[in-house]
Design an enzyme around this catalytic site. Sequence first.
Site, PDB file in Angstrom:
ATOM      1  N   PHE A 153       0.824  -1.223   0.000  1.00 29.47           N
ATOM      2  CA  PHE A 153       0.000   0.000   0.000  1.00 29.47           C
ATOM      3  C   PHE A 153       0.858   1.274   0.000  1.00 29.47           C
ATOM      4  O   PHE A 153       0.868   2.048  -0.969  1.00 29.47           O
ATOM      5  CB  PHE A 153      -0.930  -0.076   1.219  1.00 29.47           C
TER       6      PHE A 153
ATOM      7  N   ASN B 181      -2.557   5.218   7.942  1.00 29.67           N
ATOM      8  CA  ASN B 181      -2.706   5.771   6.585  1.00 29.67           C
ATOM      9  C   ASN B 181      -3.991   5.262   5.949  1.00 29.67           C
ATOM     10  O   ASN B 181      -4.506   4.215   6.327  1.00 29.67           O
ATOM     11  CB  ASN B 181      -1.559   5.288   5.697  1.00 29.67           C
TER      12      ASN B 181
ATOM     13  N   THR C 245      10.353 -11.231   8.992  1.00 33.77           N
ATOM     14  CA  THR C 245      10.477 -10.112   8.050  1.00 33.77           C
ATOM     15  C   THR C 245      10.817  -8.798   8.762  1.00 33.77           C
ATOM     16  O   THR C 245      11.750  -8.093   8.380  1.00 33.77           O
ATOM     17  CB  THR C 245       9.166  -9.950   7.248  1.00 33.77           C
TER      18      THR C 245
ATOM     19  N   LYS D  43       7.928  -4.287  15.172  1.00 29.96           N
ATOM     20  CA  LYS D  43       8.338  -2.981  14.630  1.00 29.96           C
ATOM     21  C   LYS D  43       9.237  -2.250  15.638  1.00 29.96           C
ATOM     22  O   LYS D  43      10.223  -1.624  15.264  1.00 29.96           O
ATOM     23  CB  LYS D  43       7.121  -2.121  14.280  1.00 29.96           C
TER      24      LYS D  43
ATOM     25  N   TYR E 298       2.783  -7.587  16.144  1.00 26.98           N
ATOM     26  CA  TYR E 298       3.179  -6.680  15.049  1.00 26.98           C
ATOM     27  C   TYR E 298       3.946  -5.488  15.605  1.00 26.98           C
ATOM     28  O   TYR E 298       5.058  -5.177  15.172  1.00 26.98           O
ATOM     29  CB  TYR E 298       1.942  -6.200  14.273  1.00 26.98           C
TER      30      TYR E 298
ATOM     31  N   LEU F 178       6.239  -9.944  -2.901  1.00 24.94           N
ATOM     32  CA  LEU F 178       4.883 -10.246  -3.393  1.00 24.94           C
ATOM     33  C   LEU F 178       4.219 -11.308  -2.511  1.00 24.94           C
ATOM     34  O   LEU F 178       3.810 -12.370  -2.982  1.00 24.94           O
ATOM     35  CB  LEU F 178       4.902 -10.664  -4.872  1.00 24.94           C
TER      36      LEU F 178
ATOM     37  N   THR G 103       5.990   2.875  12.904  1.00 23.40           N
ATOM     38  CA  THR G 103       4.585   3.116  13.222  1.00 23.40           C
ATOM     39  C   THR G 103       4.405   3.683  14.631  1.00 23.40           C
ATOM     40  O   THR G 103       5.212   3.387  15.531  1.00 23.40           O
ATOM     41  CB  THR G 103       3.811   1.785  13.110  1.00 23.40           C
ATOM     42  N   ASP G 104       3.324   4.421  14.819  1.00 23.11           N
ATOM     43  CA  ASP G 104       3.016   4.936  16.165  1.00 23.11           C
ATOM     44  C   ASP G 104       2.623   3.802  17.110  1.00 23.11           C
ATOM     45  O   ASP G 104       2.591   4.000  18.326  1.00 23.11           O
ATOM     46  CB  ASP G 104       1.906   5.995  16.105  1.00 23.11           C
ATOM     47  N   GLU G 105       2.328   2.601  16.560  1.00 22.28           N
ATOM     48  CA  GLU G 105       1.890   1.490  17.422  1.00 22.28           C
ATOM     49  C   GLU G 105       2.990   1.044  18.373  1.00 22.28           C
ATOM     50  O   GLU G 105       2.709   0.353  19.355  1.00 22.28           O
ATOM     51  CB  GLU G 105       1.403   0.303  16.586  1.00 22.28           C
TER      52      GLU G 105
ATOM     53  N   GLU H 119       5.466  -7.319   7.433  1.00 26.27           N
ATOM     54  CA  GLU H 119       4.141  -7.854   7.711  1.00 26.27           C
ATOM     55  C   GLU H 119       3.460  -6.755   8.511  1.00 26.27           C
ATOM     56  O   GLU H 119       4.001  -6.288   9.522  1.00 26.27           O
ATOM     57  CB  GLU H 119       4.242  -9.146   8.526  1.00 26.27           C
TER      58      GLU H 119
HETATM   59  P1  NAD Z   1       1.469  -3.623   3.243  1.00 21.40           P
HETATM   60  O1  NAD Z   1       1.206  -4.866   3.999  1.00 21.40           O
HETATM   61  O2  NAD Z   1       0.430  -3.072   2.351  1.00 21.40           O
HETATM   62  O3  NAD Z   1       2.793  -3.784   2.375  1.00 21.40           O
HETATM   63  C1  NAD Z   1       3.928  -4.470   2.837  1.00 21.40           C
HETATM   64  C2  NAD Z   1       4.691  -4.991   1.623  1.00 21.40           C
HETATM   65  O4  NAD Z   1       5.878  -5.665   2.087  1.00 21.40           O
HETATM   66  C3  NAD Z   1       3.900  -5.996   0.772  1.00 21.40           C
HETATM   67  O5  NAD Z   1       3.911  -5.612  -0.575  1.00 21.40           O
HETATM   68  C4  NAD Z   1       4.640  -7.310   0.985  1.00 21.40           C
HETATM   69  O6  NAD Z   1       4.612  -8.155  -0.156  1.00 21.40           O
HETATM   70  C5  NAD Z   1       6.051  -6.830   1.292  1.00 21.40           C
HETATM   71  N1  NAD Z   1       6.827  -7.817   2.047  1.00 21.40           N
HETATM   72  C6  NAD Z   1       6.404  -8.536   3.128  1.00 21.40           C
HETATM   73  N2  NAD Z   1       7.402  -9.365   3.524  1.00 21.40           N
HETATM   74  C7  NAD Z   1       8.452  -9.156   2.705  1.00 21.40           C
HETATM   75  C8  NAD Z   1       9.772  -9.711   2.619  1.00 21.40           C
HETATM   76  N3  NAD Z   1      10.193 -10.651   3.484  1.00 21.40           N
HETATM   77  N4  NAD Z   1      10.603  -9.241   1.663  1.00 21.40           N
HETATM   78  C9  NAD Z   1      10.174  -8.292   0.777  1.00 21.40           C
HETATM   79  N5  NAD Z   1       8.944  -7.753   0.798  1.00 21.40           N
HETATM   80  C10 NAD Z   1       8.094  -8.180   1.763  1.00 21.40           C
HETATM   81  O7  NAD Z   1       1.888  -2.543   4.353  1.00 21.40           O
HETATM   82  P2  NAD Z   1       1.754  -0.953   4.350  1.00 21.40           P
HETATM   83  O8  NAD Z   1       0.505  -0.587   5.026  1.00 21.40           O
HETATM   84  O9  NAD Z   1       2.061  -0.437   2.993  1.00 21.40           O
HETATM   85  O10 NAD Z   1       2.954  -0.589   5.331  1.00 21.40           O
HETATM   86  C11 NAD Z   1       4.265  -0.347   4.824  1.00 21.40           C
HETATM   87  C12 NAD Z   1       5.179   0.007   5.994  1.00 21.40           C
HETATM   88  O11 NAD Z   1       4.679   1.162   6.659  1.00 21.40           O
HETATM   89  C13 NAD Z   1       5.273  -1.100   7.045  1.00 21.40           C
HETATM   90  O12 NAD Z   1       6.598  -1.168   7.491  1.00 21.40           O
HETATM   91  C14 NAD Z   1       4.347  -0.625   8.161  1.00 21.40           C
HETATM   92  O13 NAD Z   1       4.797  -1.097   9.405  1.00 21.40           O
HETATM   93  C15 NAD Z   1       4.510   0.885   8.055  1.00 21.40           C
HETATM   94  N6  NAD Z   1       3.335   1.686   8.482  1.00 21.40           N
HETATM   95  C16 NAD Z   1       2.075   1.441   7.973  1.00 21.40           C
HETATM   96  C17 NAD Z   1       1.010   2.257   8.348  1.00 21.40           C
HETATM   97  C18 NAD Z   1      -0.378   2.044   7.813  1.00 21.40           C
HETATM   98  O14 NAD Z   1      -1.324   2.686   8.300  1.00 21.40           O
HETATM   99  N7  NAD Z   1      -0.595   1.213   6.813  1.00 21.40           N
HETATM  100  C19 NAD Z   1       1.214   3.307   9.275  1.00 21.40           C
HETATM  101  C20 NAD Z   1       2.508   3.508   9.787  1.00 21.40           C
HETATM  102  C21 NAD Z   1       3.564   2.701   9.368  1.00 21.40           C
HETATM  103  O1  DAU Z   2      -1.133   3.236  13.535  1.00 16.24           O
HETATM  104  C1  DAU Z   2      -0.427   2.745  12.430  1.00 16.24           C
HETATM  105  C2  DAU Z   2      -0.872   1.336  12.123  1.00 16.24           C
HETATM  106  O2  DAU Z   2      -2.177   1.432  11.562  1.00 16.24           O
HETATM  107  C3  DAU Z   2       0.064   0.594  11.174  1.00 16.24           C
HETATM  108  O3  DAU Z   2       1.306   0.423  11.810  1.00 16.24           O
HETATM  109  C4  DAU Z   2      -0.511  -0.769  10.792  1.00 16.24           C
HETATM  110  O4  DAU Z   2       0.304  -1.386   9.810  1.00 16.24           O
HETATM  111  C5  DAU Z   2      -1.902  -0.567  10.217  1.00 16.24           C
HETATM  112  O5  DAU Z   2      -2.485  -1.818   9.945  1.00 16.24           O
HETATM  113  C6  DAU Z   2      -2.776   0.212  11.209  1.00 16.24           C
HETATM  114  O6  DAU Z   2      -3.050  -0.571  12.400  1.00 16.24           O
HETATM  115  P1  DAU Z   2      -4.503  -0.613  13.074  1.00 16.24           P
HETATM  116  O7  DAU Z   2      -4.600  -1.847  13.857  1.00 16.24           O
HETATM  117  O8  DAU Z   2      -4.828   0.674  13.737  1.00 16.24           O
HETATM  118  O9  DAU Z   2      -5.385  -0.675  11.706  1.00 16.24           O
HETATM  119  P2  DAU Z   2      -6.669  -1.535  11.312  1.00 16.24           P
HETATM  120  O10 DAU Z   2      -7.155  -0.981  10.014  1.00 16.24           O
HETATM  121  O11 DAU Z   2      -6.436  -2.992  11.406  1.00 16.24           O
HETATM  122  O12 DAU Z   2      -7.708  -1.123  12.447  1.00 16.24           O
HETATM  123  C7  DAU Z   2      -8.090   0.227  12.637  1.00 16.24           C
HETATM  124  C8  DAU Z   2      -9.095   0.261  13.776  1.00 16.24           C
HETATM  125  O13 DAU Z   2     -10.308  -0.382  13.338  1.00 16.24           O
HETATM  126  C9  DAU Z   2      -8.645  -0.490  15.011  1.00 16.24           C
HETATM  127  O14 DAU Z   2      -9.126   0.185  16.159  1.00 16.24           O
HETATM  128  C10 DAU Z   2      -9.341  -1.852  14.891  1.00 16.24           C
HETATM  129  C11 DAU Z   2     -10.626  -1.510  14.162  1.00 16.24           C
HETATM  130  N1  DAU Z   2     -11.162  -2.567  13.278  1.00 16.24           N
HETATM  131  C12 DAU Z   2     -10.347  -3.106  12.351  1.00 16.24           C
HETATM  132  C13 DAU Z   2     -10.791  -4.104  11.507  1.00 16.24           C
HETATM  133  C14 DAU Z   2      -9.869  -4.733  10.487  1.00 16.24           C
HETATM  134  C15 DAU Z   2     -12.507  -2.956  13.384  1.00 16.24           C
HETATM  135  O15 DAU Z   2     -13.265  -2.430  14.203  1.00 16.24           O
HETATM  136  N2  DAU Z   2     -12.952  -3.941  12.541  1.00 16.24           N
HETATM  137  C16 DAU Z   2     -12.144  -4.546  11.618  1.00 16.24           C
HETATM  138  O16 DAU Z   2     -12.630  -5.464  10.912  1.00 16.24           O
END
Ligand code: NAD
Ligand code: DAU
Length: 339
Positions: free
Chosen positions: A11, A180, A100, A154, A150, A35, A125-127, A84
């Site tokens: 993403f 995001n 990973t 991180k 998770y 992938l 991440t803020d988590e 992941e």
């Molecule tokens: P995502 O799961 O959409 O993408 C992760 C990608 O990493 C995937 O394309 C997957 O194929 C690849 N990947 C997984 N294992 C791998 C490996 N061993 N080698 C190479 N590639 C591998 O995640 P995202 O939401 O795009 O998050 C990207 C980064 O940003 C992560 O590090 C996550 O912790 C961080 N982050 C995400 C959010 C959020 O809200 N999504 C917020 C803050 C930080």
């Molecule tokens: O804060 C940054 C993090 O945000 C990133 O590091 C993670 O990669 C990303 O997945 C995200 O984590 P969250 O756990 O906050 O995101 P998620 O979309 O899984 O859940 C958002 C909120 O919604 C959380 O309070 C749980 C709730 N939820 C989630 C799902 C999937 C539901 O109520 N129902 C659901 O089915």
Amino acid sequence: MKVLVTGAAGFIGSNLVHFLAQERPDWQITALDLLTYAGNLKNLSSVLDSKRVSFVKLDIADDKAMRRLFEEGKFDLVFHLAAESHVDRSIMSSFEFVRTNVLGTQVLLDAARAHGVGRFVHISTDEVYGSLGPTGAFVETTPLDPTSPYAASKAASDLMVLAACKTHNFNASVTRCTNNYGPFHFPEKLIPLFITNAMEGKKLPLYGDGMNVRSWLYVTDHCDALLRVAEKGTAGEVYNIGGSEDAELPNREVTFAILDMLGKSRDLIQPVGDRPAHDRRYAIDHSKITRDLGWTPRTPFKVGLEQTVTWYLENRSWWEEIKSGAYLSYYEKNYANRG
Ligand code: NAD
Ligand code: DAU
């Protein structure tokens, strides 16, 4: 400038590749991804046509492959996003998260140092800070207190990056961002899951009382922050990145907004059993990156959510293809015992 983006078919990684291709047209970008279930080459199809972006399918935890890649690639800059990333999956099974997120990050650090990479941005991440009460916000010095496998993986990777800065004078920074949302978001996470379920007329499984609060940031605003950290950030520093005040919302409110935008009934909401150790609230104090690098979130939540809903309406085949096969087994497993 030779740039490596890991996790580039996910993403945020794919949005970052699009953003960099537009903002820095003279950069040569190598997009790396294993992938896994979350990676999708279709996320990169429009940029892979250009000669400036190339794709490699590799595992960041494969030490030999990484050393070879870095030897040949001679990268000046690495954005490390491969991970992941889903909390619920880490609760079901943690192995790949450690492999990973922790081991893979260390393998990258070693390869980058061995081959003289000049700058490394570790996307975290803020988590890692854990859960907040009703007031206050995380600052960069808030103690780490992760509550899910998770988040713990991180936090471990952040510490390995910061240790490399201290021990080896490595030029890396760590970013910690809030939730995001935007295009190419895998439909296991709240916003894309609820948009697509609502479009399909399926129930929206809202955890617990629906009052857990998240701070939402449009993905392009995150990419803008990452570019600033890469170009102007300081080695060894952590930068918090977060949404604006209007984007700090209980999950119930986000759910209502999605249903309203799609013209769907609130009857689709299905309260289900809570996520174990579900963090109650996240909020980020991003004054450091604002002060030092001039970054602020730009996209109001309502505007970003409308853009996102429109994208899912216009790209139905993208998510319909994902929501089949192995995805359905995951869905069944995650939601079966929630009552
Ligand atoms: P995502 O799961 O959409 O993408 C992760 C990608 O990493 C995937 O394309 C997957 O194929 C690849 N990947 C997984 N294992 C791998 C490996 N061993 N080698 C190479 N590639 C591998 O995640 P995202 O939401 O795009 O998050 C990207 C980064 O940003 C992560 O590090 C996550 O912790 C961080 N982050 C995400 C959010 C959020 O809200 N999504 C917020 C803050 C930080
Ligand atoms: O804060 C940054 C993090 O945000 C990133 O590091 C993670 O990669 C990303 O997945 C995200 O984590 P969250 O756990 O906050 O995101 P998620 O979309 O899984 O859940 C958002 C909120 O919604 C959380 O309070 C749980 C709730 N939820 C989630 C799902 C999937 C539901 O109520 N129902 C659901 O089915």
